[in-house]
Design an enzyme around this catalytic site. Structure first.
Site, short mmCIF file in Angstrom:
data_model
loop_
_atom_site.label_atom_id
_atom_site.label_comp_id
_atom_site.label_asym_id
_atom_site.label_seq_id
_atom_site.Cartn_x
_atom_site.Cartn_y
_atom_site.Cartn_z
N GLU A 72 -16.68 -3.30 24.93
CA GLU A 72 -16.65 -4.09 23.70
C GLU A 72 -16.56 -3.17 22.49
OE1 GLU A 72 -18.58 -8.25 23.19
OE2 GLU A 72 -19.99 -6.83 22.29
N HIS A 109 -19.88 1.59 50.96
CA HIS A 109 -19.39 0.66 51.97
C HIS A 109 -18.54 -0.43 51.34
CE1 HIS A 109 -21.98 2.42 55.10
NE2 HIS A 109 -22.80 2.65 54.08
N LYS A 161 -13.54 -17.88 21.77
CA LYS A 161 -14.57 -18.82 21.32
C LYS A 161 -13.94 -19.99 20.56
CE LYS A 161 -18.16 -15.31 20.57
NZ LYS A 161 -19.01 -14.69 19.52
#
Length: 540
Positions: free
Chosen positions: A346, A377, A505
């Site tokens: 960000e 793994h 938004k």
């Protein structure tokens, strides 16, 4: 001077071979490692030599970095697009020197607010704060998102062995109701205190979760007065806090000069203090302050955040690395990658410089990873044999809080083995001869050998902490915070705004209106794909 100029590309022509570099220089580790108190920083497995490091340091010296460091700590408004200072460092500054921002000595404000948080924590922990029915508080639910969630949640988990109160701390962030319900299913309305952490008190996810939590509480009490006993807020919007039903005496400050992703040191860290106690919270701040001093006062060649940033920026500019793996070998740091993803991506996910001009070089990278040994793994295969250039940071803790020494030794052995494997790899001849020794014939060995070759010569850094304590965790976080800052300076970008998140938004609000009213302008303005997705949802 731009850091990402053509001269950096020539450094790649040094053709660093790590095995050869270690073979010919028995002082390589000594030269390319640093120590700050209980943190050991080993960057010897990076694709550098004396010449490359000297060149990188010269670039840093010729940049505006020294001035920018002073500006940040002195309260200059280096967040140019929002005209704000960047002073999360002031929240953990243990000095008494006045620091004036917009005509006010913020040191006094910070001290006052810390005392308020401390008093609240002690009041709740001691049982003097009671729920509406008179019962003692047993559970804290922090409702926030982004920096109001990721930092505190990471620290509370990382410092679990230091939990010293009887309070259980829960975190709710996602607008998905499952996030809230997971907490509500395990808490009692009569013994729960909610923290609403939202500077604007209008963040959609936080507000919706808070309203639902309030309804849940009032379904039990059926009395609006109960809200004041079970909610506190961290916000700058006092009118909205009061309207919600929270006593303004229990609304705590968020300043404009503290960005959300750097806010765990502020009142946002209240949930941390509820878990580990306020004294330990202060040790967290002290650890970060020790790195602030190191960063401010240490020459670049011995400055850990500067070296971290130079290496990462070098790989980005020269090797076109688009990814950085972060591998903490400690289960307590299971949320550390999530936290740093926001802090890093960000901050530096920008494509224009300070002047607003599109840059012609790569800036932020994708930061990802996971705790060891789980990652071995899962995705380490790509690190060892993939054809993508991915620098790696290993984080290890020398001593653990438990007495299972065999587990700790195995964990550390795996961590060190992974960094060694990335560096040395294994050649075709090595693999071929091992296969012959294992009993395969020449044809079989030739067929399999190519598949088992590991190129090696892949860069990594290892950060080793003596222990994972409040102090050392604070220091570790601050190292990465300052690394992010330095990279922003080297790339000439603003690391402290985040305009890229605003469009989503805005569109989200429009689409929500469209979903509820297909005659609305918002619906009519939708693209066909989005309109079809809404139709599919409505048909279910």
């Amino acid at each position: 001077m731009l850091f990402c100029d053509d001269s950096k590309k020539y450094l790649k022509e040094q053709n660093i071979n790590l095995k050869n570099e270690f073979d010919k220089d028995d002082k390589r580790v000594e030269k390319f490692s640093l120590k700050h108190q209980n943190i050991y920083f080993d960057y010897s497995k990076n694709l550098i030599n004396d010449y490359i490091l000297k060149s990188l340091l010269e670039s840093a010296e010729k940049s505006s970095l020294k001035d920018k460091i002073k500006q940040m700590f002195n309260g200059a408004k280096i967040n140019s697009t929002e005209h704000r200072a960047v002073l999360h460092t002031a929240l953990r500054d243990l000095s008494s020197t006045p620091l004036v921002v917009d005509g006010q000595d913020i040191r006094q404000e910070v001290t006052k607010e810390k005392q308020r948080v401390k008093e609240l924590v002690e009041k709740v922990v001691s049982g003097r704060w009671r729920g509406f029915s008179g019962k003692k508080i047993t559970d804290i639910v922090n409702i926030g998102i982004g920096g109001s969630d990721l930092g505190p949640k990471m620290v509370v988990r990382a410092l679990q062995p230091y939990h010293c109160t009887d309070l259980k701390v829960h975190f709710v962030s996602n607008v998905d109701a499952d996030s809230l319900l997971q907490a509500l299913h395990v808490v009692d309305p009569e013994t729960t205190l909610f923290i609403i952490a939202s500077k604007s008190f209008s963040t959609e996810e936080t507000l919706l979760n808070s309203i639902s939590a309030r309804e849940w509480l009032l379904d039990h009490y059926e009395d609006e007065k109960a809200v004041a006993n079970h909610f506190v807020a961290i916000s700058s919007k006092l009118d909205k806090v009061k309207e919600f039903g929270i006593d303004l005496e229990h609304c705590y400050k968020m300043w404009d000069w503290v960005g959300g992703r750097y806010s765990l040191w502020s009142s946002i860290g209240m949930s941390i203090a509820f878990a580990i106690g306020y004294d330990n919270f202060e040790k967290l701040l002290a650890g970060a302050y020790s790195v602030d001093k190191h960063f401010k006062e240490t020459e670049f060649s011995k400055n850990i955040p500067v070296i971290m940033a130079l290496l990462a920026s070098y790989y980005s500019c020269t090797y076109n690395s688009q990814s950085q793996a972060l591998l903490p070998y400690d289960e307590r740091l299971c949320y550390f990658v999530d936290y740093l993803q926001q802090a890093d991506m960000e901050s530096n996910g920008k494509s224009v410089n300070i002047a607003g001009e599109t840059v012609n070089y790569q800036t932020g990278v994708v930061l990802w990873g996971g705790v060891g040994t789980n990652g071995q793994h899962a995705f380490h295969q790509l690190l060892h044999q993939g054809n993508i250039f991915i620098p790696v940071d290993f984080i290890a803790i020398a001593t653990s809080h438990h007495n299972y020494d065999n587990h700790q030794q195995a964990l550390l052995a795996n961590c060190f083995a992974q960094s060694q494997a990335l560096m040395f790899g294994q050649s075709y001849d090595m693999v071929y001869n091992e296969l012959l020794k294992s009993g395969l014939n020449e044809t079989q060995a030739k067929e399999l050998a190519a598949h088992k070759v590991i190129p090696g010569n892949r860069p990594s850094t290892t950060i080793l902490l003596d222990e994972l304590s409040p102090y050392s965790l604070g220091a570790l976080i601050a190292l990465y915070e300052h690394k992010i800052f330095v990279q922003g300076v080297l790339w000439d970008i603003n690391s402290y705004d985040q305009w890229g998140v605003e469009l989503g938004k805005k569109l989200g609000k429009n689409i929500l209106k469209a979903m509820n009213d297909d005659s609305s302008d918002e619906y009519q303005n939708l693209d066909d794909s989005t309109r079809q997705l809404i139709a599919k949802v409505k048909s279910k």
